[in-house]
Scaffold this motif. Structure first.
Motif, PDB file in Angstrom:
ATOM      1  N   HIS A  98       0.841  -1.208   0.000  1.00  0.00           N
ATOM      2  CA  HIS A  98       0.000   0.000   0.000  1.00  0.00           C
ATOM      3  C   HIS A  98       0.872   1.253   0.000  1.00  0.00           C
ATOM      4  O   HIS A  98       2.074   1.177   0.244  1.00  0.00           O
ATOM      5  CB  HIS A  98      -0.923   0.026   1.226  1.00  0.00           C
ATOM      6  CG  HIS A  98      -0.178   0.163   2.523  1.00  0.00           C
ATOM      7  ND1 HIS A  98       0.478  -0.889   3.113  1.00  0.00           N
ATOM      8  CD2 HIS A  98       0.056   1.235   3.327  1.00  0.00           C
ATOM      9  CE1 HIS A  98       1.059  -0.485   4.220  1.00  0.00           C
ATOM     10  NE2 HIS A  98       0.830   0.807   4.372  1.00  0.00           N
ATOM     11  N   ASP A 100       0.789   5.073   1.901  1.00  0.00           N
ATOM     12  CA  ASP A 100       0.093   5.752   2.997  1.00  0.00           C
ATOM     13  C   ASP A 100      -0.706   6.950   2.476  1.00  0.00           C
ATOM     14  O   ASP A 100      -0.309   7.592   1.493  1.00  0.00           O
ATOM     15  CB  ASP A 100       1.114   6.214   4.052  1.00  0.00           C
ATOM     16  CG  ASP A 100       1.784   5.032   4.735  1.00  0.00           C
ATOM     17  OD1 ASP A 100       1.183   3.942   4.751  1.00  0.00           O
ATOM     18  OD2 ASP A 100       2.903   5.201   5.235  1.00  0.00           O
ATOM     19  N   TYR A 155      11.368   6.741   5.435  1.00  0.00           N
ATOM     20  CA  TYR A 155      11.294   6.519   3.987  1.00  0.00           C
ATOM     21  C   TYR A 155      10.218   7.414   3.382  1.00  0.00           C
ATOM     22  O   TYR A 155       9.312   7.871   4.092  1.00  0.00           O
ATOM     23  CB  TYR A 155      11.069   5.032   3.684  1.00  0.00           C
ATOM     24  CG  TYR A 155       9.835   4.405   4.289  1.00  0.00           C
ATOM     25  CD1 TYR A 155       9.810   4.001   5.619  1.00  0.00           C
ATOM     26  CD2 TYR A 155       8.684   4.211   3.520  1.00  0.00           C
ATOM     27  CE1 TYR A 155       8.676   3.428   6.170  1.00  0.00           C
ATOM     28  CE2 TYR A 155       7.544   3.628   4.063  1.00  0.00           C
ATOM     29  CZ  TYR A 155       7.546   3.243   5.389  1.00  0.00           C
ATOM     30  OH  TYR A 155       6.420   2.675   5.938  1.00  0.00           O
ATOM     31  N   HIS A 161       4.799   0.032   0.116  1.00  0.00           N
ATOM     32  CA  HIS A 161       5.497  -0.759   1.141  1.00  0.00           C
ATOM     33  C   HIS A 161       4.546  -1.805   1.717  1.00  0.00           C
ATOM     34  O   HIS A 161       3.324  -1.699   1.548  1.00  0.00           O
ATOM     35  CB  HIS A 161       6.079   0.149   2.225  1.00  0.00           C
ATOM     36  CG  HIS A 161       5.063   1.021   2.899  1.00  0.00           C
ATOM     37  ND1 HIS A 161       4.597   2.188   2.352  1.00  0.00           N
ATOM     38  CD2 HIS A 161       4.407   0.879   4.074  1.00  0.00           C
ATOM     39  CE1 HIS A 161       3.707   2.738   3.158  1.00  0.00           C
ATOM     40  NE2 HIS A 161       3.566   1.948   4.209  1.00  0.00           N
TER      41      HIS A 161
END
Ligand SMILES: O=C(O)CCC(=O)C(=O)O
Ligand SMILES: [Fe+2]
Length: 228
Positions: A98, A100, A155, A161
């Motif tokens: 996904h 964020d 990151y 991720h």
């Protein structure tokens, strides 16, 4: 850019965190309570309830540690930090691929925060659980991250991720987002490189006039690019 921030928390802080999070009355809830449309289908973990006294107390310790950590300040150039949250995975729990959400509402104030950077602060020793690697897709391929307890990875929040299934033990972590003064990852990386080079010049007592000029360039770029 991925940045590994070592030893954000010391061993006493970690022991305190683990005690609070392992307590029978710790307010663990289904992680889907804060997932958006995308996350809700792939998210399978647990979280400490947002706004609970446990989340607030431990979150404040993390915020204080971030403020004192020069590597975090230099790499993230933070403008706002979302109140840290806590999660755990066990018995096969995982979090599928996904990205964020780009804008979140700060709990309490309702102010908006743009998520430029995502962070995971590992709270369990890596050999105490199987799986649980954080896989982050960046420009150079997929990076696999599983860090010692107390260490954090920063990151770009724009990266796809996921967290691999935890097949033994429990992975406990703190996670949150940062709105940076520098929205663009490339510009932020350049400032981070420049700051590191200036720090090295300072340590080696090299040409002072050149160092002052470079420091001027750093601040003038920051002035040109920052939104505060
Ligand atoms: O558990 C992690 O390391 C990452 C959690 C995550 O990706 C999220 O909550 O959006
Ligand atoms: Fe995520």
């Amino acid at each position: 850019m991925l940045v590994h921030v070592p030893a954000l928390l010391n061993s006493e802080q970690l022991a305190h965190f683990r005690k609070q999070l392992d307590a029978g009355n710790a307010p663990w809830v289904d992680g889907r309570v804060t997932a958006g449309h995308q996350g809700v289908h792939v998210k399978q973990n647990q979280q400490i309830a947002e706004g609970s006294s446990t989340a607030i107390e431990l979150g404040n310790v993390v915020l204080a540690a971030l403020e004192r950590h020069p590597l975090f300040i230099s790499a993230a150039l933070p403008h706002r930090v979302y109140p840290p949250m806590f999660n755990r995975y066990q018995g096969g729990m995982h979090f599928g691929s996904h990205v964020d959400g780009s804008v979140r509402l700060m709990p309490g104030t309702g102010e908006k925060i743009r998520t430029d950077l995502s962070a995971t602060l590992f709270l369990a020793a890596p050999d105490s659980y199987e799986g649980g690697e954080l896989l982050i897709e960046d420009t150079y391929g997929t990076q696999t991250v599983k860090l010692p307890a107390g260490d954090m990875i920063l990151y770009p929040a724009s990266s796809l991720h996921q967290v691999n299934p935890v097949t033994r033990g429990t992975r406990v972590a703190c996670f949150f987002w940062v709105q940076s003064m520098i929205r663009d990852d490339g510009q932020r990386t350049l400032l981070f490189d420049l700051d590191n080079a200036i720090q090295r010049l300072t340590a080696t007592n090299a040409d002072e006039a050149a160092r002052v000029r470079l420091t001027g360039c750093y601040h003038n770029l920051l002035r040109m690019w920052s939104d505060v």
